[in-house]
Design a protein around this motif. Structure first.
Motif, PDB file in Angstrom:
ATOM      1  N   LEU A  77     -24.581 -25.199  -0.384  1.00 45.16           N
ATOM      2  CA  LEU A  77     -24.148 -25.437   0.993  1.00 45.16           C
ATOM      3  C   LEU A  77     -24.300 -26.927   1.285  1.00 45.16           C
ATOM      4  N   CYS A  78     -23.189 -27.601   1.418  1.00 42.80           N
ATOM      5  CA  CYS A  78     -23.175 -29.039   1.680  1.00 42.80           C
ATOM      6  C   CYS A  78     -23.817 -29.289   3.048  1.00 42.80           C
ATOM      7  N   GLY A  79     -24.642 -30.327   3.122  1.00 44.71           N
ATOM      8  CA  GLY A  79     -25.290 -30.629   4.391  1.00 44.71           C
ATOM      9  C   GLY A  79     -26.054 -31.921   4.348  1.00 44.71           C
ATOM     10  N   ASP A  80     -26.910 -32.128   5.343  1.00 46.85           N
ATOM     11  CA  ASP A  80     -27.639 -33.382   5.492  1.00 46.85           C
ATOM     12  C   ASP A  80     -29.036 -33.359   4.878  1.00 46.85           C
ATOM     13  N   THR A  81     -29.506 -32.195   4.466  1.00 47.35           N
ATOM     14  CA  THR A  81     -30.862 -32.123   3.934  1.00 47.35           C
ATOM     15  C   THR A  81     -30.886 -32.554   2.472  1.00 47.35           C
ATOM     16  N   PHE A  82     -32.061 -32.942   2.018  1.00 47.98           N
ATOM     17  CA  PHE A  82     -32.228 -33.338   0.617  1.00 47.98           C
ATOM     18  C   PHE A  82     -31.827 -32.205  -0.313  1.00 47.98           C
ATOM     19  N   ALA A  83     -32.290 -30.992  -0.014  1.00 50.81           N
ATOM     20  CA  ALA A  83     -31.985 -29.842  -0.871  1.00 50.81           C
ATOM     21  C   ALA A  83     -30.484 -29.586  -0.946  1.00 50.81           C
ATOM     22  N   SER A  84     -29.787 -29.709   0.153  1.00 49.55           N
ATOM     23  CA  SER A  84     -28.344 -29.461   0.120  1.00 49.55           C
ATOM     24  C   SER A  84     -27.617 -30.553  -0.650  1.00 49.55           C
ATOM     25  N   ARG A  85     -28.061 -31.790  -0.523  1.00 47.37           N
ATOM     26  CA  ARG A  85     -27.437 -32.880  -1.278  1.00 47.37           C
ATOM     27  C   ARG A  85     -27.673 -32.708  -2.772  1.00 47.37           C
ATOM     28  N   VAL A  86     -28.897 -32.336  -3.153  1.00 46.87           N
ATOM     29  CA  VAL A  86     -29.213 -32.140  -4.571  1.00 46.87           C
ATOM     30  C   VAL A  86     -28.417 -30.969  -5.138  1.00 46.87           C
ATOM     31  N   SER A  87     -28.400 -29.846  -4.437  1.00 47.85           N
ATOM     32  CA  SER A  87     -27.678 -28.678  -4.956  1.00 47.85           C
ATOM     33  C   SER A  87     -26.186 -28.971  -5.077  1.00 47.85           C
ATOM     34  N   ILE A  95     -25.711 -31.167  -8.187  1.00 44.95           N
ATOM     35  CA  ILE A  95     -25.892 -30.424  -9.435  1.00 44.95           C
ATOM     36  C   ILE A  95     -24.694 -29.528  -9.715  1.00 44.95           C
ATOM     37  N   VAL A  96     -24.252 -28.794  -8.721  1.00 45.36           N
ATOM     38  CA  VAL A  96     -23.109 -27.887  -8.908  1.00 45.36           C
ATOM     39  C   VAL A  96     -21.856 -28.688  -9.255  1.00 45.36           C
ATOM     40  N   THR A  97     -21.659 -29.815  -8.598  1.00 39.17           N
ATOM     41  CA  THR A  97     -20.502 -30.659  -8.891  1.00 39.17           C
ATOM     42  C   THR A  97     -20.595 -31.231 -10.300  1.00 39.17           C
ATOM     43  N   ALA A  98     -21.764 -31.759 -10.675  1.00 40.20           N
ATOM     44  CA  ALA A  98     -21.944 -32.309 -12.018  1.00 40.20           C
ATOM     45  C   ALA A  98     -21.813 -31.243 -13.095  1.00 40.20           C
ATOM     46  N   ALA A  99     -22.113 -30.015 -12.745  1.00 50.34           N
ATOM     47  CA  ALA A  99     -21.989 -28.910 -13.698  1.00 50.34           C
ATOM     48  C   ALA A  99     -20.539 -28.473 -13.880  1.00 50.34           C
ATOM     49  N   GLY A 100     -19.629 -29.073 -13.123  1.00 54.50           N
ATOM     50  CA  GLY A 100     -18.221 -28.764 -13.294  1.00 54.50           C
ATOM     51  C   GLY A 100     -17.734 -27.551 -12.525  1.00 54.50           C
ATOM     52  N   ILE A 101     -18.507 -27.098 -11.554  1.00 59.17           N
ATOM     53  CA  ILE A 101     -18.107 -25.926 -10.776  1.00 59.17           C
ATOM     54  C   ILE A 101     -18.143 -26.253  -9.275  1.00 59.17           C
ATOM     55  N   ALA A 102     -17.438 -27.316  -8.923  1.00 58.00           N
ATOM     56  CA  ALA A 102     -17.419 -27.787  -7.534  1.00 58.00           C
ATOM     57  C   ALA A 102     -16.845 -26.759  -6.574  1.00 58.00           C
ATOM     58  N   GLU A 103     -16.122 -25.760  -7.083  1.00 53.60           N
ATOM     59  CA  GLU A 103     -15.597 -24.725  -6.186  1.00 53.60           C
ATOM     60  C   GLU A 103     -16.702 -23.865  -5.594  1.00 53.60           C
ATOM     61  N   LEU A 104     -17.936 -24.057  -6.068  1.00 52.25           N
ATOM     62  CA  LEU A 104     -19.074 -23.339  -5.502  1.00 52.25           C
ATOM     63  C   LEU A 104     -19.769 -24.129  -4.392  1.00 52.25           C
ATOM     64  N   VAL A 105     -19.211 -25.275  -4.023  1.00 54.42           N
ATOM     65  CA  VAL A 105     -19.729 -26.052  -2.895  1.00 54.42           C
ATOM     66  C   VAL A 105     -18.977 -25.612  -1.644  1.00 54.42           C
ATOM     67  N   VAL A 106     -19.724 -25.206  -0.624  1.00 51.93           N
ATOM     68  CA  VAL A 106     -19.122 -24.778   0.643  1.00 51.93           C
ATOM     69  C   VAL A 106     -19.656 -25.660   1.773  1.00 51.93           C
ATOM     70  N   HIS A 107     -18.967 -25.595   2.916  1.00 51.70           N
ATOM     71  CA  HIS A 107     -19.299 -26.512   4.008  1.00 51.70           C
ATOM     72  C   HIS A 107     -19.766 -25.824   5.289  1.00 51.70           C
ATOM     73  N   SER A 108     -19.898 -24.513   5.236  1.00 49.25           N
ATOM     74  CA  SER A 108     -20.404 -23.801   6.416  1.00 49.25           C
ATOM     75  C   SER A 108     -21.069 -22.512   5.965  1.00 49.25           C
ATOM     76  N   LEU A 109     -21.908 -21.961   6.836  1.00 47.45           N
ATOM     77  CA  LEU A 109     -22.553 -20.688   6.520  1.00 47.45           C
ATOM     78  C   LEU A 109     -21.528 -19.562   6.386  1.00 47.45           C
ATOM     79  N   ALA A 110     -20.469 -19.622   7.170  1.00 47.82           N
ATOM     80  CA  ALA A 110     -19.415 -18.611   7.064  1.00 47.82           C
ATOM     81  C   ALA A 110     -18.735 -18.678   5.703  1.00 47.82           C
ATOM     82  N   ASP A 111     -18.466 -19.902   5.230  1.00 48.27           N
ATOM     83  CA  ASP A 111     -17.871 -20.070   3.897  1.00 48.27           C
ATOM     84  C   ASP A 111     -18.831 -19.615   2.808  1.00 48.27           C
ATOM     85  N   TYR A 112     -20.118 -19.884   3.007  1.00 52.98           N
ATOM     86  CA  TYR A 112     -21.136 -19.457   2.050  1.00 52.98           C
ATOM     87  C   TYR A 112     -21.123 -17.937   1.920  1.00 52.98           C
TER      88      TYR A 112
END
Length: 94
Positions: A7-17, A20-37
């Motif tokens: 879940l993309c966001g402003d917290t450290f944990a959201s930035r790190v996750s 990692i997901v983007t670097a792992a080549g699966i950026a389609e698993l990055v979402v921008h809202s709780l509804a999308d999650y």
């Protein structure tokens, strides 16, 4: 083997996750809202073919991504430390 949704966001944990997901080549698993999650989690839970495709993509990326290359990371980190020591003028430990 179980991909995580970031879940993309402003917290450290959201930035790190997200990184990692983007670097792992699966950026389609990055979402921008709780509804999308929730929607993506439900989709992956109810569509096994979609989950299998994401897992397969993650496995392929694991073999090609520097994220999973710990030997390369170690060599590059050691080279960085050696360069810092060289610039400091101190002797390298043996």
């Amino acid at each position: 083997g179980c991909p995580g949704i970031a879940l993309c966001g402003d917290t450290f944990a959201s930035r790190v996750s997200t990184s990692i997901v983007t670097a792992a080549g699966i950026a389609e698993l990055v979402v921008h809202s709780l509804a999308d999650y929730e929607a993506l989690a439900c989709e992956l839970a109810t569509r096994p073919e979609r989950l299998a495709a994401v897992r397969e993509k993650a496995e392929r990326a694991r073999d090609a991504s520097p994220l999973y290359d710990s030997l390369r990371f170690t060599r590059e980190l050691e080279a960085l430390y050696a360069g810092l020591l060289d610039r400091s003028g101190e002797e390298r430990p043996r």
